[in-house]
Design a protein around this motif. Structure first.
Motif, PDB file in Angstrom:
ATOM      1  N   ALA A  52      48.974  18.463  24.212  1.00 40.52           N
ATOM      2  CA  ALA A  52      48.553  17.436  25.163  1.00 40.52           C
ATOM      3  C   ALA A  52      47.832  16.317  24.423  1.00 40.52           C
ATOM      4  O   ALA A  52      46.987  16.565  23.566  1.00 40.52           O
ATOM      5  CB  ALA A  52      47.636  18.034  26.220  1.00 40.52           C
ATOM      6  N   THR A  53      48.184  15.095  24.767  1.00 43.92           N
ATOM      7  CA  THR A  53      47.495  13.926  24.230  1.00 43.92           C
ATOM      8  C   THR A  53      46.634  13.348  25.344  1.00 43.92           C
ATOM      9  O   THR A  53      47.152  12.918  26.375  1.00 43.92           O
ATOM     10  CB  THR A  53      48.493  12.874  23.724  1.00 43.92           C
ATOM     11  N   LEU A  54      45.327  13.386  25.137  1.00 45.75           N
ATOM     12  CA  LEU A  54      44.371  12.921  26.131  1.00 45.75           C
ATOM     13  C   LEU A  54      43.869  11.536  25.759  1.00 45.75           C
ATOM     14  O   LEU A  54      43.552  11.287  24.597  1.00 45.75           O
ATOM     15  CB  LEU A  54      43.160  13.855  26.202  1.00 45.75           C
ATOM     16  N   LEU A  55      43.790  10.649  26.740  1.00 46.87           N
ATOM     17  CA  LEU A  55      43.107   9.369  26.554  1.00 46.87           C
ATOM     18  C   LEU A  55      41.748   9.550  27.216  1.00 46.87           C
ATOM     19  O   LEU A  55      41.654   9.785  28.423  1.00 46.87           O
ATOM     20  CB  LEU A  55      43.880   8.218  27.190  1.00 46.87           C
ATOM     21  N   VAL A  56      40.701   9.468  26.401  1.00 44.29           N
ATOM     22  CA  VAL A  56      39.352   9.828  26.832  1.00 44.29           C
ATOM     23  C   VAL A  56      38.438   8.615  26.755  1.00 44.29           C
ATOM     24  O   VAL A  56      38.448   7.871  25.774  1.00 44.29           O
ATOM     25  CB  VAL A  56      38.800  10.960  25.930  1.00 44.29           C
ATOM     26  N   LEU A  57      37.631   8.430  27.802  1.00 43.19           N
ATOM     27  CA  LEU A  57      36.602   7.396  27.817  1.00 43.19           C
ATOM     28  C   LEU A  57      35.283   8.072  27.519  1.00 43.19           C
ATOM     29  O   LEU A  57      34.854   8.967  28.234  1.00 43.19           O
ATOM     30  CB  LEU A  57      36.545   6.707  29.190  1.00 43.19           C
ATOM     31  N   LYS A  58      34.657   7.642  26.412  1.00 39.85           N
ATOM     32  CA  LYS A  58      33.399   8.243  25.980  1.00 39.85           C
ATOM     33  C   LYS A  58      32.275   7.243  26.165  1.00 39.85           C
ATOM     34  O   LYS A  58      32.453   6.057  25.936  1.00 39.85           O
ATOM     35  CB  LYS A  58      33.464   8.642  24.512  1.00 39.85           C
ATOM     36  N   LYS A  59      31.103   7.741  26.564  1.00 47.17           N
ATOM     37  CA  LYS A  59      29.904   6.908  26.617  1.00 47.17           C
ATOM     38  C   LYS A  59      29.169   7.096  25.304  1.00 47.17           C
ATOM     39  O   LYS A  59      28.893   8.210  24.889  1.00 47.17           O
ATOM     40  CB  LYS A  59      28.999   7.317  27.775  1.00 47.17           C
ATOM     41  N   ILE A  60      28.859   5.992  24.653  1.00 52.41           N
ATOM     42  CA  ILE A  60      28.167   6.026  23.372  1.00 52.41           C
ATOM     43  C   ILE A  60      26.761   5.472  23.583  1.00 52.41           C
ATOM     44  O   ILE A  60      26.596   4.365  24.081  1.00 52.41           O
ATOM     45  CB  ILE A  60      28.902   5.165  22.315  1.00 52.41           C
ATOM     46  N   ARG A  61      25.757   6.243  23.219  1.00 54.49           N
ATOM     47  CA  ARG A  61      24.380   5.782  23.344  1.00 54.49           C
ATOM     48  C   ARG A  61      24.082   4.830  22.182  1.00 54.49           C
ATOM     49  O   ARG A  61      24.259   5.167  21.023  1.00 54.49           O
ATOM     50  CB  ARG A  61      23.432   6.970  23.312  1.00 54.49           C
ATOM     51  N   ILE A  62      23.649   3.624  22.536  1.00 55.50           N
ATOM     52  CA  ILE A  62      23.313   2.642  21.509  1.00 55.50           C
ATOM     53  C   ILE A  62      21.854   2.242  21.656  1.00 55.50           C
ATOM     54  O   ILE A  62      21.307   2.234  22.761  1.00 55.50           O
ATOM     55  CB  ILE A  62      24.216   1.387  21.579  1.00 55.50           C
ATOM     56  N   LYS A  63      21.231   1.928  20.541  1.00 50.83           N
ATOM     57  CA  LYS A  63      19.835   1.531  20.537  1.00 50.83           C
ATOM     58  C   LYS A  63      19.745   0.072  20.951  1.00 50.83           C
ATOM     59  O   LYS A  63      20.497  -0.767  20.486  1.00 50.83           O
ATOM     60  CB  LYS A  63      19.250   1.720  19.139  1.00 50.83           C
ATOM     61  N   ASN A  64      18.811  -0.217  21.827  1.00 51.49           N
ATOM     62  CA  ASN A  64      18.587  -1.579  22.290  1.00 51.49           C
ATOM     63  C   ASN A  64      17.395  -2.146  21.536  1.00 51.49           C
ATOM     64  O   ASN A  64      16.252  -1.856  21.856  1.00 51.49           O
ATOM     65  CB  ASN A  64      18.331  -1.587  23.803  1.00 51.49           C
ATOM     66  N   ASN A  65      17.645  -2.963  20.510  1.00 60.36           N
ATOM     67  CA  ASN A  65      16.577  -3.491  19.662  1.00 60.36           C
ATOM     68  C   ASN A  65      15.633  -4.448  20.391  1.00 60.36           C
ATOM     69  O   ASN A  65      14.499  -4.611  19.988  1.00 60.36           O
ATOM     70  CB  ASN A  65      17.170  -4.199  18.440  1.00 60.36           C
ATOM     71  N   GLN A  66      16.086  -5.088  21.461  1.00 66.84           N
ATOM     72  CA  GLN A  66      15.239  -6.024  22.183  1.00 66.84           C
ATOM     73  C   GLN A  66      14.059  -5.329  22.845  1.00 66.84           C
ATOM     74  O   GLN A  66      13.001  -5.904  22.988  1.00 66.84           O
ATOM     75  CB  GLN A  66      16.051  -6.768  23.240  1.00 66.84           C
ATOM     76  N   ASN A  67      14.228  -4.099  23.281  1.00 68.55           N
ATOM     77  CA  ASN A  67      13.174  -3.386  23.982  1.00 68.55           C
ATOM     78  C   ASN A  67      12.515  -2.324  23.121  1.00 68.55           C
ATOM     79  O   ASN A  67      11.820  -1.469  23.626  1.00 68.55           O
ATOM     80  CB  ASN A  67      13.738  -2.731  25.244  1.00 68.55           C
TER      81      ASN A  67
END
Length: 136
Positions: free
Chosen positions: A91-106
């Motif tokens: 099976a070939t899955l197309l996956v949407l991942k949430k990536i946590r990114i650092k917010n330098n402004q805050n």
């Protein structure tokens, strides 16, 4: 105030079916909405020693957009389960991942107000102690 936000990334993951399937469970669908007013299909569990766990890329809470090119939008939970069951040996899955990114402004301080208050009291106590010792 939060110091992180999320970005999304799509990834194609190819899995070979094992003795117990692809090695993960799903939630969601038009009849079992995991997110209010949304019918998306999400990974709810990665089974130990299954193909998904051994591959390591698929994670709990990832959204499955498609399997073998078949989109999973506006399907019931049972329809999604059947699509996964009938996906063949690979099976070939197309996956949407949430990536946590650092917010330098805050990113002013990651310390809680309670820790900052305790630190301030400690500094003040040290200052009073030094002043008192000089008088003696």
């Amino acid at each position: 105030m939060s110091c992180a936000s999320f970005d999304t990334l799509t990834e194609e993951i190819r899995l070979k079916r094992g003795t117990s399937g692809l090695g993960f469970n799903i939630i969601g669908g038009t009849d079992h909405q995991h997110i209010c007013n949304g019918s998306a299909i999400f990974v709810s569990k990665i089974k130990d020693d299954g193909p998904a766990a051994l591959d390591g890329r698929l994670k709990k809470r990832d959204q499955i957009l498609a399997i073998n090119g078949r989109e999973l939008c506006n399907v019931t939970h049972q329809e999604a389960v059947e699509i996964f069951r009938n996906s063949g040996d690979e099976a070939t899955l197309l996956v949407l991942k949430k990536i946590r990114i650092k917010n330098n402004q805050n990113d002013e301080s990651a310390l809680s107000p309670l820790v900052l208050a305790a630190l301030g009291i400690t500094v003040l106590a040290m200052f009073v102690y030094v002043k008192y010792r000089r008088r003696l």
